[in-house]
Design a protein around this motif. Structure first.
Motif, PDB file in Angstrom:
ATOM      1  N   HIS A  91       0.697  -7.792   4.840  1.00 23.63           N
ATOM      2  CA  HIS A  91       0.739  -6.506   5.542  1.00 23.63           C
ATOM      3  C   HIS A  91       1.901  -6.461   6.537  1.00 23.63           C
ATOM      4  O   HIS A  91       2.693  -5.509   6.547  1.00 23.63           O
ATOM      5  CB  HIS A  91      -0.593  -6.274   6.271  1.00 23.63           C
ATOM      6  N   GLU A  92       2.008  -7.497   7.349  1.00 21.41           N
ATOM      7  CA  GLU A  92       3.059  -7.526   8.363  1.00 21.41           C
ATOM      8  C   GLU A  92       4.442  -7.713   7.736  1.00 21.41           C
ATOM      9  O   GLU A  92       5.429  -7.143   8.212  1.00 21.41           O
ATOM     10  CB  GLU A  92       2.773  -8.599   9.410  1.00 21.41           C
ATOM     11  N   TYR A  93       4.518  -8.493   6.670  1.00 22.22           N
ATOM     12  CA  TYR A  93       5.797  -8.651   5.966  1.00 22.22           C
ATOM     13  C   TYR A  93       6.265  -7.332   5.355  1.00 22.22           C
ATOM     14  O   TYR A  93       7.464  -7.054   5.314  1.00 22.22           O
ATOM     15  CB  TYR A  93       5.683  -9.712   4.879  1.00 22.22           C
ATOM     16  N   ILE A  94       5.338  -6.524   4.870  1.00 24.38           N
ATOM     17  CA  ILE A  94       5.716  -5.209   4.334  1.00 24.38           C
ATOM     18  C   ILE A  94       6.335  -4.367   5.447  1.00 24.38           C
ATOM     19  O   ILE A  94       7.365  -3.712   5.235  1.00 24.38           O
ATOM     20  CB  ILE A  94       4.511  -4.511   3.677  1.00 24.38           C
ATOM     21  N   HIS A  95       5.727  -4.383   6.635  1.00 23.71           N
ATOM     22  CA  HIS A  95       6.331  -3.682   7.779  1.00 23.71           C
ATOM     23  C   HIS A  95       7.767  -4.176   7.991  1.00 23.71           C
ATOM     24  O   HIS A  95       8.691  -3.381   8.148  1.00 23.71           O
ATOM     25  CB  HIS A  95       5.546  -3.934   9.070  1.00 23.71           C
ATOM     26  N   HIS A  96       7.936  -5.487   8.012  1.00 21.65           N
ATOM     27  CA  HIS A  96       9.244  -6.075   8.275  1.00 21.65           C
ATOM     28  C   HIS A  96      10.269  -5.650   7.221  1.00 21.65           C
ATOM     29  O   HIS A  96      11.377  -5.198   7.560  1.00 21.65           O
ATOM     30  CB  HIS A  96       9.134  -7.604   8.314  1.00 21.65           C
ATOM     31  N   ILE A  97       9.926  -5.783   5.966  1.00 24.14           N
ATOM     32  CA  ILE A  97      10.881  -5.474   4.895  1.00 24.14           C
ATOM     33  C   ILE A  97      11.205  -3.985   4.870  1.00 24.14           C
ATOM     34  O   ILE A  97      12.371  -3.599   4.701  1.00 24.14           O
ATOM     35  CB  ILE A  97      10.352  -5.989   3.541  1.00 24.14           C
ATOM     36  N   LEU A  98      10.207  -3.132   5.053  1.00 28.15           N
ATOM     37  CA  LEU A  98      10.475  -1.688   5.104  1.00 28.15           C
ATOM     38  C   LEU A  98      11.423  -1.356   6.252  1.00 28.15           C
ATOM     39  O   LEU A  98      12.377  -0.585   6.089  1.00 28.15           O
ATOM     40  CB  LEU A  98       9.173  -0.895   5.250  1.00 28.15           C
ATOM     41  N   ARG A  99      11.178  -1.922   7.414  1.00 26.34           N
ATOM     42  CA  ARG A  99      12.040  -1.643   8.566  1.00 26.34           C
ATOM     43  C   ARG A  99      13.442  -2.199   8.354  1.00 26.34           C
ATOM     44  O   ARG A  99      14.427  -1.587   8.756  1.00 26.34           O
ATOM     45  CB  ARG A  99      11.417  -2.180   9.849  1.00 26.34           C
ATOM     46  N   ASP A 116      -0.841  -1.088  -1.122  1.00 20.65           N
ATOM     47  CA  ASP A 116      -1.817  -1.194  -2.211  1.00 20.65           C
ATOM     48  C   ASP A 116      -1.305  -2.126  -3.314  1.00 20.65           C
ATOM     49  O   ASP A 116      -2.033  -2.988  -3.803  1.00 20.65           O
ATOM     50  CB  ASP A 116      -2.114   0.185  -2.811  1.00 20.65           C
ATOM     51  N   MET A 117      -0.061  -1.939  -3.691  1.00 14.86           N
ATOM     52  CA  MET A 117       0.530  -2.689  -4.792  1.00 14.86           C
ATOM     53  C   MET A 117       0.555  -4.192  -4.526  1.00 14.86           C
ATOM     54  O   MET A 117       0.329  -5.000  -5.430  1.00 14.86           O
ATOM     55  CB  MET A 117       1.969  -2.192  -5.000  1.00 14.86           C
ATOM     56  N   CYS A 118       0.804  -4.574  -3.295  1.00 20.35           N
ATOM     57  CA  CYS A 118       0.985  -5.996  -2.948  1.00 20.35           C
ATOM     58  C   CYS A 118      -0.226  -6.593  -2.244  1.00 20.35           C
ATOM     59  O   CYS A 118      -0.137  -7.697  -1.691  1.00 20.35           O
ATOM     60  CB  CYS A 118       2.236  -6.152  -2.083  1.00 20.35           C
ATOM     61  N   ASP A 119      -1.360  -5.888  -2.241  1.00 14.00           N
ATOM     62  CA  ASP A 119      -2.597  -6.360  -1.608  1.00 14.00           C
ATOM     63  C   ASP A 119      -2.375  -6.636  -0.125  1.00 14.00           C
ATOM     64  O   ASP A 119      -2.696  -7.699   0.396  1.00 14.00           O
ATOM     65  CB  ASP A 119      -3.144  -7.602  -2.316  1.00 14.00           C
ATOM     66  N   GLY A 120      -1.819  -5.630   0.558  1.00 12.03           N
ATOM     67  CA  GLY A 120      -1.507  -5.778   1.970  1.00 12.03           C
ATOM     68  C   GLY A 120      -2.509  -5.135   2.903  1.00 12.03           C
ATOM     69  O   GLY A 120      -2.174  -4.847   4.048  1.00 12.03           O
TER      70      GLY A 120
END
Length: 127
Positions: A91-99, A116-120
């Protein structure tokens, strides 16, 4: 008749073995590689720190991401399973990569299919 039921129940109980295999947690590095692969995007890895949120007055959340410092803080006061820890980090890595890729609004609003796709999303009842 009751002896037959007893024998059947005994056979069922004997055949059911508990899975005592310990759950193996992925390292933050492994979770980051998996998250990048799932998203199809790469970015330099943020720092991950496991800290007491109680001591710092940060509340009872799983984790937070500080985009200006590229730091993921994980609440070490909350018990979690390996599955939950993977979901938290994802979840937090998705925030990081999006930013990193300047999808700031999507990160703030959780408005991306990647969670949803990455089970975050953290499942409170994950084993």
């Amino acid at each position: 008749m009751s002896i037959i039921i007893f024998i059947v129940v005994l056979i069922v109980l004997i055949s059911c073995e508990a899975d005592n295999t310990p759950e193996v947690c992925l390292t933050p590095e492994q979770v980051y590689e998996d998250t990048q692969a799932c998203m199809g995007l790469t970015a330099p890895k943020p720092t991950v720190e496991f800290i007491s949120f109680d001591e710092r007055g940060l509340g009872d959340v799983w984790a937070v991401y500080h985009p200006h410092d590229w730091v993921v803080l994980v609440n070490d006061d909350r018990e979690r399973t390996c599955t939950q820890e993977r979901q938290i980090l994802t979840h937090e890595y998705i925030h990081h990569i999006l930013r990193y890729w300047k999808f700031i609004d999507e990160s703030k609003a959780h408005d991306s299919e990647f969670w949803d796709m990455c089970d975050g999303w953290v499942n409170e009842s994950s084993p």
